[in-house]
Design an enzyme around this catalytic site. Structure first.
Site, PDB file in Angstrom:
ATOM      1  CB  VAL A   1      -0.937   0.006   1.242  1.00  4.53           C
ATOM      2  CG1 VAL A   1      -1.904  -1.167   1.187  1.00  4.53           C
ATOM      3  CG2 VAL A   1      -0.153  -0.008   2.561  1.00  4.53           C
TER       4      VAL A   1
ATOM      5  CG  HIS B   1      -3.693  -6.100   0.033  1.00  4.27           C
ATOM      6  ND1 HIS B   1      -2.678  -6.856   0.576  1.00  4.27           N
ATOM      7  CD2 HIS B   1      -4.613  -6.994  -0.425  1.00  4.27           C
ATOM      8  CE1 HIS B   1      -2.961  -8.152   0.438  1.00  4.27           C
ATOM      9  NE2 HIS B   1      -4.132  -8.263  -0.174  1.00  4.27           N
TER      10      HIS B   1
ATOM     11  N   GLY C   1       9.256 -11.018  -3.084  1.00  4.76           N
ATOM     12  CA  GLY C   1       9.150 -10.423  -1.743  1.00  4.76           C
ATOM     13  C   GLY C   1       7.813 -10.593  -1.075  1.00  4.76           C
ATOM     14  CB  THR C   2       4.678 -11.874  -1.553  1.00  5.25           C
ATOM     15  OG1 THR C   2       3.509 -12.226  -0.787  1.00  5.25           O
ATOM     16  CG2 THR C   2       4.755 -12.753  -2.782  1.00  5.25           C
TER      17      THR C   2
END
Ligand code: OAD
Length: 254
Positions: free
Chosen positions: A103, A119, A188-189
């Site tokens: 976000v 998101h 990166g998740t």
């Protein structure tokens, strides 16, 4: 740092559509905390108290203070070489879509042109009554909780909280992108929060070449065609350098 396999460079050079799903890890090197790492936000703060609608209605001032704290962080940091590499990658492939769970607005600030925010965006605010989007400049915290300048309704950060639906159009575009891409990156998740976490597998099932960029294993590791272990701020620039080299050697300079 792992070298970039030639197979990946070739796949990318031939790809029509590339999709990159990003999570908090791509912004870690900018100084934005992740959620689930050792210093992650959810280690220090409780999502039950801060990131769901009931918690907000119970104590909007506390939730607003937390979002103002996070907003200050993202406003003070800069996009890092990982974000910049995705901007350059746009030059080398016919179509590149970034689907982000972040976000923090850093992909947009870096210059990525096609970003799907799953998101929401911490810099936006939305009125609970009239649904209008309200800019940060219009926020007035003199009563603790900002109110809509148009109708007086309570404002909330325009982000997705636990238990809430994702923005319908963003999710539709994300599914479509995952289903139709040739190469899909999961960067990166931790790939544990659904429905975003389903996208790498959807891409895989539809025949995409799936690549993971992450210092740690995740559920995507099990089926990814290539796993690049390390920081996105190092690996993505290296990857883009390889594509640049490949394209210039093959006289495909944009
Ligand atoms: P997480 O905090 O769950 O995961 C961050 C991932 O980034 C981990 O897999 C790390 O190993 C990896 N990582 C850390 N440093 C990195 C680096 N320099 N380069 C590359 N990878 C690195 O964050 P998300 O997966 O984004 O949702 O979390 C998903 C959602 O959970 C968030 O969007 C948020 C959160 O609750 C909502 O707020 C709705």
């Amino acid at each position: 740092m792992p070298n970039i396999p030639e197979k990946l460079v070739r796949r990318l050079a031939e790809a029509e559509k590339v999709v990159v799903l990003t999570g908090a890890g791509i912004s870690a090197e900018s100084g934005v905390p992740t959620f689930r790492g050792d210093d992650g936000l959810w280690k220090k703060f409780s999502p039950e108290e801060l990131a769901n609608f009931d918690a907000f209605m119970k104590n909007p001032q506390m939730v607003w203070e937390w979002y103002q704290y996070r907003r200050k962080i993202v406003e003070e940091v800069q996009p890092n070489p990982g974000h910049a590499a995705l901007v350059e990658l746009e030059k080398w492939v016919p179509s590149l879509v970034v689907i982000t769970q972040n976000v923090d607005n850093l992909h947009q600030r870096a210059g990525s042109r096609h970003v799907i925010e799953l998101h929401g965006n911490i810099l936006r605010n939305r009125c609970l009554e009239c649904g209008r989007i309200v800019t940060e400049k219009e926020l007035d915290f003199s009563d603790g909780v900002p109110r809509c300048p148009h109708c007086g309704g309570m404002l909330r950060p325009d982000v997705v909280w636990f238990g809430e639906m994702l923005p319908e159009e963003a999710l539709r575009q994300a599914y479509e992108a995952a289903e139709t891409c040739d190469v899909f990156f999961s960067v990166g998740t931790s790939a544990v929060v659904y429905p975003a976490a389903s996208l790498p597998e959807i891409a895989f099932q539809h025949g995409a070449f799936v690549v993971e960029v992450n210092p740690e294993p995740t559920p995507v590791t099990d089926f990814a065609h290539i796993v690049l272990r390390g920081k996105s701020g190092e690996i993505l620039p290296e990857l883009v350098a390889e594509i640049r080299k490949f394209k210039s050697e093959n006289q495909q300079i944009p």
